[in-house]
Design an enzyme around this catalytic site. Sequence first.
Site, PDB file in Angstrom:
ATOM      1  N   ARG A 134      10.463  -0.926  -6.124  1.00 52.44           N
ATOM      2  CA  ARG A 134      10.427  -2.055  -5.200  1.00 52.44           C
ATOM      3  C   ARG A 134       9.356  -3.067  -5.599  1.00 52.44           C
ATOM      4  O   ARG A 134       9.447  -4.237  -5.278  1.00 52.44           O
ATOM      5  CB  ARG A 134      10.102  -1.562  -3.776  1.00 52.44           C
ATOM      6  CG  ARG A 134      11.171  -0.710  -3.138  1.00 52.44           C
ATOM      7  CD  ARG A 134      10.656  -0.101  -1.831  1.00 52.44           C
ATOM      8  NE  ARG A 134      10.143  -1.081  -0.887  1.00 52.44           N
ATOM      9  CZ  ARG A 134      10.886  -1.807  -0.062  1.00 52.44           C
ATOM     10  NH1 ARG A 134      12.178  -1.661  -0.059  1.00 52.44           N
ATOM     11  NH2 ARG A 134      10.339  -2.681   0.760  1.00 52.44           N
ATOM     12  N   ARG A 154       3.521  -7.248 -13.442  1.00 46.80           N
ATOM     13  CA  ARG A 154       3.636  -8.522 -14.169  1.00 46.80           C
ATOM     14  C   ARG A 154       2.531  -8.688 -15.191  1.00 46.80           C
ATOM     15  O   ARG A 154       1.381  -8.297 -14.955  1.00 46.80           O
ATOM     16  CB  ARG A 154       3.579  -9.689 -13.182  1.00 46.80           C
ATOM     17  CG  ARG A 154       4.709  -9.684 -12.188  1.00 46.80           C
ATOM     18  CD  ARG A 154       4.988 -11.086 -11.668  1.00 46.80           C
ATOM     19  NE  ARG A 154       5.933 -11.025 -10.559  1.00 46.80           N
ATOM     20  CZ  ARG A 154       5.570 -10.966  -9.293  1.00 46.80           C
ATOM     21  NH1 ARG A 154       4.298 -11.021  -8.952  1.00 46.80           N
ATOM     22  NH2 ARG A 154       6.490 -10.886  -8.352  1.00 46.80           N
ATOM     23  N   ARG A 203       9.118   8.931   7.933  1.00 54.39           N
ATOM     24  CA  ARG A 203       7.728   8.618   8.222  1.00 54.39           C
ATOM     25  C   ARG A 203       7.721   7.563   9.317  1.00 54.39           C
ATOM     26  O   ARG A 203       8.586   6.681   9.376  1.00 54.39           O
ATOM     27  CB  ARG A 203       7.002   8.041   6.990  1.00 54.39           C
ATOM     28  CG  ARG A 203       6.754   9.054   5.945  1.00 54.39           C
ATOM     29  CD  ARG A 203       5.858  10.170   6.397  1.00 54.39           C
ATOM     30  NE  ARG A 203       4.440   9.861   6.250  1.00 54.39           N
ATOM     31  CZ  ARG A 203       3.483  10.727   6.525  1.00 54.39           C
ATOM     32  NH1 ARG A 203       3.783  11.938   7.004  1.00 54.39           N
ATOM     33  NH2 ARG A 203       2.221  10.405   6.340  1.00 54.39           N
ATOM     34  N   ARG A 258      -3.048   0.120   5.346  1.00 53.68           N
ATOM     35  CA  ARG A 258      -3.256  -1.324   5.163  1.00 53.68           C
ATOM     36  C   ARG A 258      -3.709  -1.953   6.468  1.00 53.68           C
ATOM     37  O   ARG A 258      -3.568  -1.349   7.544  1.00 53.68           O
ATOM     38  CB  ARG A 258      -1.987  -1.996   4.642  1.00 53.68           C
ATOM     39  CG  ARG A 258      -0.757  -1.767   5.487  1.00 53.68           C
ATOM     40  CD  ARG A 258       0.488  -2.382   4.828  1.00 53.68           C
ATOM     41  NE  ARG A 258       1.685  -2.089   5.616  1.00 53.68           N
ATOM     42  CZ  ARG A 258       2.902  -2.494   5.307  1.00 53.68           C
ATOM     43  NH1 ARG A 258       3.117  -3.205   4.215  1.00 53.68           N
ATOM     44  NH2 ARG A 258       3.931  -2.191   6.070  1.00 53.68           N
ATOM     45  N   GLU A 282      -3.001   0.005   9.927  1.00 55.98           N
ATOM     46  CA  GLU A 282      -1.737   0.748   9.946  1.00 55.98           C
ATOM     47  C   GLU A 282      -1.934   2.161   9.418  1.00 55.98           C
ATOM     48  O   GLU A 282      -2.490   2.357   8.334  1.00 55.98           O
ATOM     49  CB  GLU A 282      -0.698  -0.001   9.089  1.00 55.98           C
ATOM     50  CG  GLU A 282       0.652   0.684   9.053  1.00 55.98           C
ATOM     51  CD  GLU A 282       1.716  -0.170   8.359  1.00 55.98           C
ATOM     52  OE1 GLU A 282       1.700  -1.401   8.486  1.00 55.98           O
ATOM     53  OE2 GLU A 282       2.565   0.441   7.670  1.00 55.98           O
ATOM     54  N   TYR A 338      16.327   3.214   2.919  1.00 55.50           N
ATOM     55  CA  TYR A 338      15.192   2.287   2.927  1.00 55.50           C
ATOM     56  C   TYR A 338      15.770   0.900   2.679  1.00 55.50           C
ATOM     57  O   TYR A 338      16.140   0.568   1.559  1.00 55.50           O
ATOM     58  CB  TYR A 338      14.276   2.687   1.769  1.00 55.50           C
ATOM     59  CG  TYR A 338      12.861   2.135   1.753  1.00 55.50           C
ATOM     60  CD1 TYR A 338      12.491   1.003   2.455  1.00 55.50           C
ATOM     61  CD2 TYR A 338      11.894   2.775   1.004  1.00 55.50           C
ATOM     62  CE1 TYR A 338      11.185   0.528   2.402  1.00 55.50           C
ATOM     63  CE2 TYR A 338      10.585   2.316   0.938  1.00 55.50           C
ATOM     64  CZ  TYR A 338      10.247   1.184   1.644  1.00 55.50           C
ATOM     65  OH  TYR A 338       8.963   0.719   1.576  1.00 55.50           O
ATOM     66  N   ASP A 353      15.687  -3.438   3.305  1.00 56.54           N
ATOM     67  CA  ASP A 353      14.979  -4.634   3.739  1.00 56.54           C
ATOM     68  C   ASP A 353      15.884  -5.451   4.661  1.00 56.54           C
ATOM     69  O   ASP A 353      17.091  -5.237   4.691  1.00 56.54           O
ATOM     70  CB  ASP A 353      14.599  -5.484   2.521  1.00 56.54           C
ATOM     71  CG  ASP A 353      13.569  -4.786   1.647  1.00 56.54           C
ATOM     72  OD1 ASP A 353      12.869  -3.889   2.155  1.00 56.54           O
ATOM     73  OD2 ASP A 353      13.474  -5.134   0.457  1.00 56.54           O
TER      74      ASP A 353
HETATM   75  N1  UDP Z   1       2.498   1.396  -2.774  1.00 59.03           N
HETATM   76  C1  UDP Z   1       1.288   1.890  -3.203  1.00 59.03           C
HETATM   77  N2  UDP Z   1       0.187   1.079  -3.175  1.00 59.03           N
HETATM   78  C2  UDP Z   1       0.232  -0.193  -2.716  1.00 59.03           C
HETATM   79  C3  UDP Z   1       1.470  -0.696  -2.280  1.00 59.03           C
HETATM   80  C4  UDP Z   1       2.584   0.123  -2.301  1.00 59.03           C
HETATM   81  O1  UDP Z   1       1.193   3.052  -3.599  1.00 59.03           O
HETATM   82  O2  UDP Z   1      -0.813  -0.870  -2.722  1.00 59.03           O
HETATM   83  C5  UDP Z   1       3.693   2.288  -2.838  1.00 59.03           C
HETATM   84  C6  UDP Z   1       3.883   3.105  -1.571  1.00 59.03           C
HETATM   85  O3  UDP Z   1       4.414   4.359  -1.914  1.00 59.03           O
HETATM   86  C7  UDP Z   1       4.923   2.280  -0.814  1.00 59.03           C
HETATM   87  C8  UDP Z   1       5.799   1.787  -1.944  1.00 59.03           C
HETATM   88  O4  UDP Z   1       4.868   1.532  -3.010  1.00 59.03           O
HETATM   89  O5  UDP Z   1       5.643   3.069   0.091  1.00 59.03           O
HETATM   90  C9  UDP Z   1       6.616   0.569  -1.627  1.00 59.03           C
HETATM   91  O6  UDP Z   1       5.766  -0.460  -1.183  1.00 59.03           O
HETATM   92  P1  UDP Z   1       6.278  -1.658  -0.253  1.00 59.03           P
HETATM   93  O7  UDP Z   1       5.198  -2.667  -0.188  1.00 59.03           O
HETATM   94  O8  UDP Z   1       7.602  -2.092  -0.729  1.00 59.03           O
HETATM   95  O9  UDP Z   1       6.398  -0.937   1.154  1.00 59.03           O
HETATM   96  P2  UDP Z   1       6.711  -1.536   2.620  1.00 59.03           P
HETATM   97  O10 UDP Z   1       6.130  -2.915   2.692  1.00 59.03           O
HETATM   98  O11 UDP Z   1       8.202  -1.482   2.779  1.00 59.03           O
HETATM   99  O12 UDP Z   1       5.990  -0.568   3.512  1.00 59.03           O
END
Ligand code: UDP
Length: 385
Positions: free
Chosen positions: A173, A177, A250, A280, A301, A349, A351
């Site tokens: 996901r 870069r 989860r 986060r 969160e 999962y 979006d």
């Molecule tokens: N992830 C991580 N570190 C980060 C951001 C994301 O390990 O700083 C991993 C984590 O397992 C997460 C997945 O990447 O569930 C997908 O991230 P995304 O931001 O797409 O999750 P969402 O915003 O849907 O919670």
Amino acid sequence: MKKYLVVGAGFSGAVLANELVNNLDCQVEVIDERSHIGGNCYTERDKKTDVMVHIYGPHIFNTDRQDIWDYVNRFIEMVPFINRVKAVFNGTVYSMPVNLHTINQFFNKALSPTEAKEFLDSIADKSIDEPQNFEEQAMKFIGKDLYKAFFYGYTKKQWGCEPTELPAAILKRIPVRFNYNDNYYNNPLQGIPRNGFTEMFDKLLDHPNITVTLNRKFDSKEDVAGYDHVFFTGPLDQYFHYRYGRLSYRTVYFEKGYAEGDYQGNAVINYCNQEVPYTRVHEHKHFTPWEQHEGTVYFKEYSKETGEEDIPYYPKRLAGDKEKLHRYRSEAEALSNVSFLGRLATYRYMDMHHVIGEALDFSKAFLAAIAAGDRPPVFPNNEEK
Ligand code: UDP
């Protein structure tokens, strides 16, 4: 006149209800067990600060499909917004997703794009051909050091299991870069609704042939009679009264805080160390930079396993879940007047743009089946099982 029941007023249910009444002479009853429409996309203004809050966590709309972007903008005004996430590891703030800035800062280098690519190639695990899980995907593309810093701890907190147990798709996901582009998403069309997401649900459901009943829990043993068709967008296992056990999810929960001015200077900051208990922090006024607010509201969160009373958020899809899913799907396929769609009913999962696109496609398929006198589809047909 056909009479339909739509269970759930999130994007799947609301888009479908809207398509049904606009394309067919029918009466649609939408029910939701919550006290509001919009599902997890529900937004409302915070009473103290007047900031528009994404009550169930931040939702940044992004898509690569112009037709989906145009569809959403028929109902609400999307203001272009680029999500630029920061990530804290061992007390230092980095740029996320991993980009040239992250790489150079983390390794204390000043590499060019080509040099950085060569450097990561030299430290990545080249023995992995086809990554079988989250960890292998990370080791193959960014190597151990970046993986351990930015993904291992965060992912353990977020998912409550070892990353080796999770599908590689979860890591895919997020882009990696080799330039300084720190846009969190690759999709070209990104925005935040000027007046929040709830307005879109109000408009989707505002039709004389749609009735909405809130605070009403659905029970498949009692509530399907009397309808020509039922569309269920709740958890698939709930429909079948958890006969084969619960699918694992989860859930997240939030600790709310207030401050004056600016609390953290950005909409989203990730905390990647495992010792920090939250994943986060989001400060919602940064999602609407066109608004002015003196106060600010932010949310820490946390993630945990979904208990019976919790809201299911992220489907885990572990090996045991897939077995149960298969059994529930077989039961579902045997029903003649019920369809299942959306994140919870298909246990994926998804979006927002996926959900909307799939609900539109599904509506077309349903209407075509009705017109032809065929059996309506039970599930959307473009999903991985
Ligand atoms: N992830 C991580 N570190 C980060 C951001 C994301 O390990 O700083 C991993 C984590 O397992 C997460 C997945 O990447 O569930 C997908 O991230 P995304 O931001 O797409 O999750 P969402 O915003 O849907 O919670």
